[in-house]
Design a protein around this motif. Sequence first.
Motif, mmCIF file in Angstrom:
data_model
loop_
_atom_site.group_PDB
_atom_site.id
_atom_site.type_symbol
_atom_site.label_atom_id
_atom_site.label_comp_id
_atom_site.label_asym_id
_atom_site.label_seq_id
_atom_site.Cartn_x
_atom_site.Cartn_y
_atom_site.Cartn_z
ATOM 1 N N MET A 157 -0.723 21.309 10.624
ATOM 2 C CA MET A 157 -1.707 20.250 10.876
ATOM 3 C C MET A 157 -1.283 18.927 10.232
ATOM 4 O O MET A 157 -1.436 17.853 10.819
ATOM 5 C CB MET A 157 -3.096 20.656 10.360
ATOM 6 N N ALA A 158 -0.774 19.011 8.987
ATOM 7 C CA ALA A 158 -0.344 17.777 8.303
ATOM 8 C C ALA A 158 0.793 17.120 9.085
ATOM 9 O O ALA A 158 0.821 15.894 9.280
ATOM 10 C CB ALA A 158 0.096 18.099 6.874
ATOM 11 N N TYR A 159 1.727 17.949 9.569
ATOM 12 C CA TYR A 159 2.876 17.425 10.317
ATOM 13 C C TYR A 159 2.426 16.874 11.678
ATOM 14 O O TYR A 159 2.801 15.766 12.070
ATOM 15 C CB TYR A 159 3.908 18.543 10.500
ATOM 16 N N LEU A 182 0.819 -1.213 0.000
ATOM 17 C CA LEU A 182 0.000 0.000 0.000
ATOM 18 C C LEU A 182 0.854 1.263 0.000
ATOM 19 O O LEU A 182 1.883 1.329 0.683
ATOM 20 C CB LEU A 182 -0.839 0.037 1.279
ATOM 21 N N ILE A 183 0.377 2.257 -0.755
ATOM 22 C CA ILE A 183 0.908 3.619 -0.627
ATOM 23 C C ILE A 183 -0.257 4.470 -0.152
ATOM 24 O O ILE A 183 -1.344 4.414 -0.728
ATOM 25 C CB ILE A 183 1.426 4.154 -1.980
ATOM 26 N N ALA A 184 -0.062 5.246 0.914
ATOM 27 C CA ALA A 184 -1.168 6.033 1.464
ATOM 28 C C ALA A 184 -0.881 7.521 1.344
ATOM 29 O O ALA A 184 0.193 7.991 1.742
ATOM 30 C CB ALA A 184 -1.390 5.660 2.932
ATOM 31 N N ILE A 185 -1.852 8.245 0.755
ATOM 32 C CA ILE A 185 -1.711 9.697 0.547
ATOM 33 C C ILE A 185 -2.923 10.396 1.176
ATOM 34 O O ILE A 185 -3.997 10.440 0.575
ATOM 35 C CB ILE A 185 -1.675 10.044 -0.960
ATOM 36 N N PRO A 186 -2.777 10.930 2.388
ATOM 37 C CA PRO A 186 -3.931 11.555 3.035
ATOM 38 C C PRO A 186 -4.238 12.944 2.489
ATOM 39 O O PRO A 186 -3.322 13.694 2.140
ATOM 40 C CB PRO A 186 -3.499 11.662 4.505
ATOM 41 N N THR A 187 -5.529 13.287 2.438
ATOM 42 C CA THR A 187 -5.944 14.639 2.055
ATOM 43 C C THR A 187 -6.614 15.348 3.228
ATOM 44 O O THR A 187 -7.125 16.447 3.074
ATOM 45 C CB THR A 187 -6.926 14.596 0.869
ATOM 46 N N THR A 188 -6.676 14.676 4.389
ATOM 47 C CA THR A 188 -7.124 15.337 5.613
ATOM 48 C C THR A 188 -5.988 15.226 6.628
ATOM 49 O O THR A 188 -5.088 14.406 6.486
ATOM 50 C CB THR A 188 -8.370 14.660 6.231
ATOM 51 N N ALA A 189 -6.071 16.079 7.672
ATOM 52 C CA ALA A 189 -5.086 16.004 8.765
ATOM 53 C C ALA A 189 -5.875 15.965 10.066
ATOM 54 O O ALA A 189 -6.458 16.957 10.437
ATOM 55 C CB ALA A 189 -4.199 17.264 8.748
ATOM 56 N N GLY A 190 -5.881 14.841 10.679
ATOM 57 C CA GLY A 190 -6.047 13.616 10.014
ATOM 58 C C GLY A 190 -6.041 12.420 10.934
ATOM 59 O O GLY A 190 -5.776 12.438 12.142
#
Length: 400
Positions: free
Chosen positions: A260-262, A136-144
């Motif tokens: 937020m992402a971090y 799997l490769i996971a790419i979030p668009t929320t933080a999250g």
Amino acid sequence: ALSIHSFGVLRLPDRIHFGEGSFASVPREAVRLGRRVLVVCDPFLLETEELSGLLESLASEGAIVSVESEIIPELPLDVVERVSGRCRSAQPDVIIGFGGGSALDMAKLVSLTLRHGAPLTQYYGENAVPGPVVPLIAIPTTAGTGSEVTGVAVLTDPDRDLKVGISSPYLIPRIAVVDPLLSVGAPARVTAASGADAFVHAVEAFTAAVRDPIWGAEQPVFVGRNDLSSLLALTAVRIIFDALPRAVRDGGDLAARHAMAYGSLLAGMAFGSAGTHLSHAIQYPVGALTHTPHGVGTGMLLPFVLREIRASASDRLAEIAEAIGVATGNAETSADAAIVAIASMMREIGLPASLAEMGVTEADVAKIVDLTLSVKRLVANSTLVPDYESIARIVTAAYL
Ligand code: NAD
């Protein structure tokens, strides 16, 4: 003092790419894992430049690509089964999950079903996944949700009174790509719910119980709170407490989106090893009953949980007070100040103030307490000695 045990281990993906522009790393990483690529993406991404650019770059790297985008938030079981059945013919070597936590968890569940078969009910709980899944490769668009770095997937099964978790180290994505720019378009209510979720991950990972290690277990599903997870968790608490209200107020505030992402990535890394506890345990029945977003429930419940664990975790709460800038110089009053500040931050970002506001009725309270006690793994991960009365005190206070 440190011991080998307290330093513990963190369970993480092989690679984590973080930063503005890191999204560009995805096609290369994908074809390194295989040629047939299935993209499980959030429907809001259809017709966007991000998705079309990704599909073009994958094709130019020589990948054979298919796309699946039937994702319903909180993942009803029948949708997950339908999507998994449909994806079988793609025979992917690698699956890219691209979207909010629901899309990332869908990618995990598709990858699990394609490798080990249906029904999903056989994998509910901890440690029931028999072996590696499709990478799997996971790419979030929320933080999250932190799902990009955890071995957890959560779904809604109408036959159960609780939301259901599947937890296994085999579900940890091989690669996580966290690009803060992907969250810039998220509406305020999604930013608030997913950001509250990240904050609760950080606080609960930091205040989780210290558990005895299980040396030599074949699958160390549960690592437990340790010094590394605590460092990550407390840093996440500090960052998210400061950035979340700003990101909700102004979605275009790039510094707040970056923070937020971090913060949510660090919180995910922390709770992936330390686990969460009571806000999550109580949200499982509340979410199943009210169909409200996960982060709305956990965020609303957190201050009530902290009030109940205050006596058994006041030093940890005083450290949280320090991190969020409300310490008084005295451990006891600092703990109180932290709880008040957290409740007020949750209100500021627009979360409901009580379970009643979320649609829970008085008649539901006792049922929620009983069901919470059945989420033994999470209940046991708090510093509270759990009994009916202590959980009832939290739920009743949160209801009123
Ligand atoms: P979500 O994925 O359910 O998304 C909520 C809504 O926001 C959806 O309509 C989605 O299409 C939209 N959206 C997502 N990103 C957007 C963006 N950048 N711009 C515009 N719209 C966007 O919300 P979530 O909070 O990310 O995930 C919640 C789910 O994750 C729940 O099912 C929860 O149980 C699960 N969860 C999983 C873990 C884990 O470790 N696996 C941890 C916590 C929660």
